[in-house]
Scaffold this motif. Structure first.
Motif, short mmCIF file in Angstrom:
data_model
loop_
_atom_site.label_atom_id
_atom_site.label_comp_id
_atom_site.label_asym_id
_atom_site.label_seq_id
_atom_site.Cartn_x
_atom_site.Cartn_y
_atom_site.Cartn_z
N GLU A 54 0.89 -1.12 0.04
CA GLU A 54 -0.15 0.01 0.04
C GLU A 54 0.77 1.19 0.01
N LYS A 55 0.56 2.16 -0.73
CA LYS A 55 1.35 3.62 -0.80
C LYS A 55 0.46 4.56 -0.19
N LYS A 56 1.15 5.30 0.62
CA LYS A 56 0.51 6.30 1.61
C LYS A 56 0.70 7.62 0.93
N THR A 57 -0.39 8.25 0.75
CA THR A 57 -0.31 9.74 0.11
C THR A 57 -0.37 10.86 1.21
N THR A 58 0.40 11.71 1.18
CA THR A 58 0.45 12.81 2.31
C THR A 58 -0.46 14.12 1.51
N ILE A 59 -1.38 14.32 2.32
CA ILE A 59 -2.44 15.36 1.87
C ILE A 59 -2.17 16.55 2.79
N GLN A 60 -2.18 17.71 2.35
CA GLN A 60 -1.92 18.96 3.04
C GLN A 60 -3.41 19.45 3.01
N MET A 61 -3.88 19.68 4.28
CA MET A 61 -5.11 20.13 4.61
C MET A 61 -5.34 21.72 4.65
N HIS A 62 -6.30 22.22 4.14
CA HIS A 62 -6.50 23.74 4.43
C HIS A 62 -7.80 23.78 5.46
N ILE A 63 -7.58 24.42 6.49
CA ILE A 63 -8.75 24.89 7.42
C ILE A 63 -9.32 26.32 6.98
N SER A 64 -10.53 26.40 6.55
CA SER A 64 -11.23 27.77 6.51
C SER A 64 -10.96 28.36 7.73
N PRO A 65 -10.62 29.68 7.74
CA PRO A 65 -10.90 30.66 8.72
C PRO A 65 -12.24 30.82 9.32
N ASP A 66 -13.37 30.54 8.39
CA ASP A 66 -14.62 30.76 9.06
C ASP A 66 -15.24 29.25 9.18
#
Length: 85
Positions: free
Chosen positions: A3-15
């Motif tokens: 299994e290949k793990k993918t790194t995801i950058q998450m953006h958290i909305s300020p609102d």
């Protein structure tokens, strides 16, 4: 199986909206898991309203359970460490 793990950058909305929920229901089929969240009515506690419904694939539901378990376990360990002193 490799299994290949993918790194995801998450953006958290300020609102980002925070919602308090004091009840949930879970339904599962062979293809999806449905989680409903809602609230009891304060003036009539025997009544409640479902206000959010989240649908996950079965695999994502298992991932959710595992992550929730790990996160709660980590929080519990930190709590116990803080209360030792």
């Amino acid at each position: 199986m490799n299994e290949k793990k993918t790194t995801i950058q998450m953006h958290i909305s300020p609102d980002l909206e925070y919602c308090y929920r004091d009840l949930f229901n879970i339904y599962a089929s062979s293809s999806e898991v449905i989680i409903e969240f809602g609230n009891h009515h304060r003036s009539t506690p025997e009544h409640a309203t479902v206000t959010n419904r989240i649908v996950l694939s079965v695999q994502n539901a298992y991932n959710f359970i595992n992550q929730m378990h790990q996160t709660l376990q980590s929080a519990e360990e930190k709590f116990h460490q803080q209360n030792k002193s």
